[in-house]
Structure formats: C-alpha cells, structure tokens
Design a protein around this motif. Structure first.
Motif, mmCIF file in Angstrom:
data_model
loop_
_atom_site.group_PDB
_atom_site.id
_atom_site.type_symbol
_atom_site.label_atom_id
_atom_site.label_comp_id
_atom_site.label_asym_id
_atom_site.label_seq_id
_atom_site.Cartn_x
_atom_site.Cartn_y
_atom_site.Cartn_z
ATOM 1 N N ASP A 118 35.177 1.775 34.634
ATOM 2 C CA ASP A 118 35.117 2.225 33.054
ATOM 3 C C ASP A 118 34.109 1.857 31.981
ATOM 4 O OD1 ASP A 118 35.740 4.917 30.987
ATOM 5 O OD2 ASP A 118 37.451 3.275 29.578
ATOM 6 N N PHE A 119 32.666 1.068 32.601
ATOM 7 C CA PHE A 119 31.989 0.401 32.113
ATOM 8 C C PHE A 119 30.531 2.265 32.088
ATOM 9 C CE2 PHE A 119 32.667 -3.473 34.411
ATOM 10 C CZ PHE A 119 33.133 -4.327 33.534
ATOM 11 N N THR A 159 25.146 -1.287 30.016
ATOM 12 C CA THR A 159 26.781 -2.086 30.041
ATOM 13 C C THR A 159 26.833 -2.650 31.553
ATOM 14 O OG1 THR A 159 27.974 -1.622 28.350
ATOM 15 C CG2 THR A 159 28.626 -3.110 29.398
ATOM 16 N N LEU A 160 27.015 -1.822 32.130
ATOM 17 C CA LEU A 160 26.712 -2.065 33.986
ATOM 18 C C LEU A 160 25.321 -2.389 34.506
ATOM 19 C CD1 LEU A 160 28.405 -2.131 36.319
ATOM 20 C CD2 LEU A 160 28.047 -0.077 36.841
ATOM 21 N N HIS A 209 25.431 -6.246 33.202
ATOM 22 C CA HIS A 209 26.440 -7.499 34.430
ATOM 23 C C HIS A 209 25.864 -7.106 35.623
ATOM 24 C CE1 HIS A 209 28.391 -7.742 31.108
ATOM 25 N NE2 HIS A 209 29.480 -6.482 30.732
ATOM 26 N N LEU A 210 25.179 -5.465 36.569
ATOM 27 C CA LEU A 210 24.569 -5.504 37.737
ATOM 28 C C LEU A 210 23.288 -6.948 37.933
ATOM 29 C CD1 LEU A 210 25.361 -2.665 38.953
ATOM 30 C CD2 LEU A 210 26.428 -5.038 39.737
ATOM 31 N N LYS A 211 22.570 -7.095 37.297
ATOM 32 C CA LYS A 211 20.961 -7.725 36.319
ATOM 33 C C LYS A 211 21.482 -9.143 36.565
ATOM 34 C CE LYS A 211 17.219 -8.855 34.309
ATOM 35 N NZ LYS A 211 16.906 -10.323 35.444
ATOM 36 N N PRO A 229 34.059 -11.791 31.804
ATOM 37 C CA PRO A 229 35.264 -11.414 31.649
ATOM 38 C C PRO A 229 34.684 -9.919 32.389
ATOM 39 C CG PRO A 229 36.305 -12.445 29.849
ATOM 40 C CD PRO A 229 35.006 -12.339 30.539
ATOM 41 N N SER A 230 34.027 -9.462 32.450
ATOM 42 C CA SER A 230 33.255 -8.254 33.036
ATOM 43 C C SER A 230 32.907 -8.028 34.016
ATOM 44 C CB SER A 230 31.947 -7.199 32.268
ATOM 45 O OG SER A 230 33.308 -6.760 30.808
ATOM 46 N N ARG A 231 31.778 -9.354 34.470
ATOM 47 C CA ARG A 231 31.512 -9.619 35.767
ATOM 48 C C ARG A 231 32.182 -10.188 36.801
ATOM 49 N NH1 ARG A 231 26.658 -10.713 31.989
ATOM 50 N NH2 ARG A 231 27.674 -13.475 31.805
#
Length: 93
Positions: free
Chosen positions: A46-47, A51-52, A55-57, A21-23
């Motif tokens: 709001d990450f 954590t961000l 997810h970006l990786k 869900p975050s990605r």
C-alpha cells in the motif's frame, strides 16, 4: 573485527537502508518471492508510486536489491541475497 574498514561506508549505507521500516518491509516481502514488479510491491504494501520509487532507489544504491528485468514499462526487482547475507544474520532462500 566485525566489518573490514574498507567496507565501513557500504555497511553504513546498508544498515541505514534497513533501519527504515518501509524499506525493511520491501526486503521482507521480496525475500518471500523470487521477484516482484513495482506495481505488485505497491499493491501488497500500500505504497504510493513516488514513495516506493524513493525506497527502491535507496535499496538499489546500497546493493540490497537488483533490477532483475524489465518487461515493457514494468520493472521487476529481487533481493541481492549475497549482500543481505553479508550484513544480516538470517537465512535467505
């Protein structure tokens, strides 16, 4: 055939990335903008930084995101629309 056998590994990486869900939120946000910096993504979703970054990786590794540019210490990301269109049945502008 839905997906060519040579693309199975790529498809698994893409769907695994989009299944989190975050990605998916990051992709949705970036589809609404040409590009955003890490700071802008952090603030809008709001990450926390680590954590961000994780997810970006994942999104970069599967090809759904591109690093569009660097400006000083800021990194700007954009959606790889061709890759997204290949695996998601929606219109990306």
């Amino acid at each position: 055939m839905l997906i060519e056998p040579s693309s199975h590994k790529e498809a698994v990486k893409v769907y695994k990335a989009l299944g989190e869900p975050s990605r998916l939120s990051i992709i949705n946000l970036l589809c609404q903008h040409k590009e955003l910096s890490c700071t802008e993504i952090e603030q809008r979703l709001d990450f926390k930084g680590s954590t961000l970054s994780h997810h970006l990786k994942q999104l970069l590794d599967c090809g759904l995101l591109d690093l569009s540019r660097k400006e000083g210490t800021y990194h700007f990301y954009e959606v790889n629309k061709d890759m997204l269109k290949r695996y998601v049945a929606l219109t990306v502008e």
